[in-house]
Structures are given as structure tokens and as C-alpha cells.
Design an enzyme around this catalytic site. Structure first.
Site, PDB file in Angstrom:
ATOM      1  N   GLN A 125     -44.063  85.765  22.591  1.00  0.00           N
ATOM      2  CA  GLN A 125     -45.065  85.218  21.682  1.00  0.00           C
ATOM      3  C   GLN A 125     -44.525  85.145  20.255  1.00  0.00           C
ATOM      4  OE1 GLN A 125     -47.680  83.763  22.488  1.00  0.00           O
ATOM      5  NE2 GLN A 125     -48.573  84.638  24.330  1.00  0.00           N
TER       6      GLN A 125
ATOM      7  N   GLU B 204     -42.759  85.942  37.504  1.00  0.00           N
ATOM      8  CA  GLU B 204     -42.385  84.908  36.542  1.00  0.00           C
ATOM      9  C   GLU B 204     -41.274  84.056  37.141  1.00  0.00           C
ATOM     10  OE1 GLU B 204     -41.675  82.357  33.724  1.00  0.00           O
ATOM     11  OE2 GLU B 204     -43.355  83.756  33.498  1.00  0.00           O
TER      12      GLU B 204
ATOM     13  N   CYS C 280     -54.067  79.269  26.710  1.00  0.00           N
ATOM     14  CA  CYS C 280     -53.691  78.657  25.434  1.00  0.00           C
ATOM     15  C   CYS C 280     -54.355  77.297  25.244  1.00  0.00           C
ATOM     16  CB  CYS C 280     -52.172  78.517  25.322  1.00  0.00           C
ATOM     17  SG  CYS C 280     -51.416  77.529  26.637  1.00  0.00           S
TER      18      CYS C 280
END
Length: 427
Positions: free
Chosen positions: A260, A312, A384
Site C-alpha cells: 500500500q 496470492e 478499492c
């Protein structure tokens, strides 16, 4: 057609909204509370778009932009309003998206925020005609980074040093990708070249850069147009990572792995996600689309009794996650590389909670289907994009889940973007 109207509300794109003969009109650059004279420039089936000709009575929320490149640069959308009002606009934007998806009058309980200036810990600088900066919105022109309010001044200094070092011999320089830690004591630099075998003196540049700026602990290089295109850079000098402190964890972050950009607000977001995840009974969970694993590791560190599996697809991010967990002695979390939906499909055991942070496009149909099949007691959705979030929440709450709390997070101050963290519980 021109008209004069008072603007009633404002959307996340930084545009005012009013109505004309019952039709919604988006006034570019207007603010709720402004009285403007505007001209209709485009007409669609359900709305119209207008350009503001003059602001006849300014809104109390309007302010003079504090950046000389706004709005031409395109990096910021909301520098013409006060920051306190920006937070209100973002909360309202999330609530509006949920309302349009049929979720009623769900309110955002809070919005997490921090200092809105110079918050970015990474930047991609471009070069042209001796100028170092960013690609202008909608064009290939380069806007100088001097005066930028969202990246550290040190990044601009390094950009200017780069122009001075290469001089006019800079046509093969595609970009300079800089990433720093929160204390600005470590910086990594990736030099992007247009050709695989560049004529640029990258080794000489690396030596000079690190001598001038001791904070630069590593210089790498790769060819292409963007640093995060999936290929790994080649180390030229120093180390291929920076060290970061995050919620008391010592993290190793590779230059091109996802992390981030706003350290202060990201810490608050992870704390909120951990609070949601462990808000009920049971402590076995999964962290999907986990990146470098910060949400999962935050839960693992704050709640040693929990056990989390992180998933991931990005190889370097998984490598960083595994190393970080080991370095911090976190034995209650494990990571593997793979598609998050495929992991969910192969999971038949009891899972108490799942945290999910999908890309901007939201969850795939396969992912939604598997979440509904596994049906953990608690589902923490980090998003997001309010629009794709609302779409996915509509599907998740039709049969299996109900929304218990919604929190927003301003990870990207002065831009149109807003993050949302939602706690869902199984009905």
C-alpha cells in the site's frame, strides 16, 4: 445551451451534480454549494454533461488548489475542496453506491484518514526534454513533479539528479520507479529502459546516485514501459529490497511487489480488518488476494491464537510474504501462490473468517460462487472501488450474508479513490 444553477451534490470524480428539467447534469469541476453558469456539452440518454463557464457564488468548501499542476496533471481530482469536505464526499460516495445496489440506507460508520500531503511511498517518474515528472492525463506530455503535494520532495530531488546525470542522452530512459519506507531511511530505485540492452551508463548512475543520496540502498534495472509488468528487475547495486516497520512487524518489501502506498492509513485499515475478522467465535481463516500478506500478518500478530492461510498469484509478493512471516516469528500464518478462487474451490474444511482484497474489478463470478459455498461465519471485504463492491455485496447478501458494519479508508487523499472495509456475517 447555458444555464445558471446552484450545485446540490458532488461525486467522487470531483464533479458537481444538479438537475435541469428533471434530468441529471454533471458539471465538471463544480462543488456542492457553488452557484455556476455552465454550458451543456454532451447529452446522454439519462444524463447530461456541462462545462463550468463561471463560478458566480463559490461554495464554502471551495479552496484555491495548492499545486501549480492541478488539474492538468491528472494525479489529483479534489485539490479544489477542503480536506474535511473531501472525507464527507467520499463517505457519501460509498453510501450512494450501496444505495444504488439496493442496499438501502446503509451508513459508513467512520472514515480512516491521516495527513493528506506527501503520503505516497512510491512513484513512477517519467522524462522528456529535460523535464522529470508524470504523464499528463489523457496525453503523452510530461508534467513536472516540482511542487507535487502527494509524493516526497526527496523523490523530486532524485528525479532532477537523474536528468542532470544523463543530460541530453536520455531517450532510452523509460522511467524511474522509486519506493521508500515510512521513515525515509531506505529507498529503492528501478531504472526502466526502453531497450533490453541499453546504452545508458546504469552502473555509473547507480554509484553516483547512492553516493549523493545514502538513503538509496538499492538500484535495479529492467526494460519496458512500466515497473510492475510482472517481470523481475536485475540488481545493479546494493540490495533488492527495503525494510519497513508495519504495525510492529519488520517487513521486507521488494521494489515491484504490491504494498500500500499510504503507510499511515494502511496500518489503520489492517487494524480494522483484523478487528472485523476476529469479532466472533473461531479463529481459522484465509486471506485471499493477500499481496505481501499485511492484512493476514496483522491478524496473526494481533491474535496469536488465530491461524491464517494467505493466497496470492504474484510470485514476488508471495516470496516477500513468506520471508516476512518467518522473520517475524509468525508460525500461525502460511502463504502459497495461486488463484484465490481456485484455493476457495479446493477448501472444504470449516473456515471461521475470510478476508478478501480483490483487484479493482472486484470478485469474479467463480469467486462469489465459492464464497457462498464455503460460507465462513465472517467475511471481511476490502475494496478499492465502491461500484464493484456494491455489485458483489448485492450477490453475497441475497441469501447467505448480512452487512454488519461499513468503514471507509482514505488511502489516496486528494484523488477520487476511496477504500472500503465491510464486515459481513452469515445469516
Amino acid at each position: 445551451m447555458t444555464f445558471t444553477k446552484k450545485i446540490e451534490e458532488m461525486n467522487l470524480l470531483g464533479n458537481g451534480i444538479t438537475k435541469l428539467d428533471g434530468c441529471v447534469v454533471f458539471c465538471l469541476g463544480a462543488i456542492d454549494g457553488d452557484t455556476v453558469t455552465a454550458e451543456i456539452t454532451r447529452e446522454k440518454k439519462n444524463f447530461k454533461i456541462a462545462n463550468v463557464l463561471s463560478v458566480d457564488e463559490p461554495s464554502p468548501h471551495r479552496q484555491e488548489p495548492d499545486c501549480p499542476h492541478f488539474p492538468a496533471c491528472g494525479g489529483c481530482d479534489l485539490r479544489h475542496i477542503s480536506y474535511s469536505h473531501e472525507l464527507e464526499v467520499k463517505k457519501a460516495g460509498v453510501e450512494a453506491a450501496l444505495r444504488k445496489a439496493g442496499k438501502g440506507e446503509i451508513k459508513v460508520s467512520e472514515i480512516l484518514s491521516a495527513e493528506p500531503d506527501f503520503y505516497r511511498n512510491k512513484a513512477v517518474l517519467r522524462f522528456d526534454n529535460g523535464i522529470c515528472g508524470f504523464s499528463e492525463a489523457g496525453s503523452d506530455n510530461i508534467v513536472s513533479c516540482d511542487g507535487c503535494r502527494i509524493i516526497p520532495e526527496l523523490f523530486c530531488e532524485i528525479g532532477r539528479f537523474t536528468v542532470e546525470f544523463f543530460g541530453g542522452d536520455i531517450s532510452d530512459l523509460s522511467y524511474l520507479f522509486l519506493r521508500k519506507n515510512s521513515t525515509e531511511t531506505e529507498i529503492s530505485a528501478v531504472v526502466g529502459t526502453r531497450e533490453k540492452y541499453s546504452y545508458l551508463d546504469i552502473e555509473g548512475y547507480s554509484e553516483a546516485l547512492c553516493e549523493k543520496y545514502p538513503q538509496v540502498v538499492g538500484v535495479l534495472t529492467k526494460s519496458g514501459d512500466h515497473p510492475e509488468d510482472g517481470t523481475e528487475p536485475e540488481l545493479i547495486f546494493g540490495q533488492d529490497y527495503i525494510e519497513e516497520d508495519f504495525l510492529g512487524l519488520s517487513l521486507i518489501v521488494s521494489p515491484c511487489s504490491f504494498f500500500q502506498v499510504n503507510h499511515a492509513v494502511a496500518e489503520k485499515l489492517c487494524k480494522k480488518a483484523a478487528e472485523y475478522a476476529l469479532s466472533g467465535e473461531g479463529s481459522f481463516g484465509a486471506d485471499l488476494y493477500c499481496g505481501t500478506g499485511v492484512i493476514g500478518m496483522a491478524i496473526a500478530a494481533l491474535h496469536p491464537e488465530a491461524f491464517i492461510t494467505g493466497v496470492e498469484i504474484n510470485e514476488s509478493a508471495v516470496a516477500d510474504a513468506k520471508e516476512n512471516a518467518e522473520e517475524n516469528g509468525l508460525t500461525n500464518i502460511g502463504f502459497f501462490r495461486g488463484d484465490s478462487a481456485d484455493f476457495a474451490k479446493s477448501t472444504y474444511g470449516s473456515i471461521d473468517f475470510i478476508t478478501i482484497d480483490p483487484p479493482r474489478a472486484g470478485c469474479s463470478e467463480k469467486m462469489i460462487k465459492e464464497l457462498l459455498r464455503i460460507k465462513p461465519q465472517r467475511l471481511v471485504y476490502v475494496s478499492c472501488d465502491p461500484q464493484t463492491l456494491a455489485r458483489d455485496l448485492k450477490k453475497l447478501t441475497e441469501t447467505k450474508y448480512e452487512i454488519k458494519d461499513v468503514c471507509a479508508a482514505d488511502l489516496f487523499p486528494r484523488t477520487k479513490h476511496v477504500e472500503t472495509i465491510v464486515l459481513l456475517e452469515r445469516k
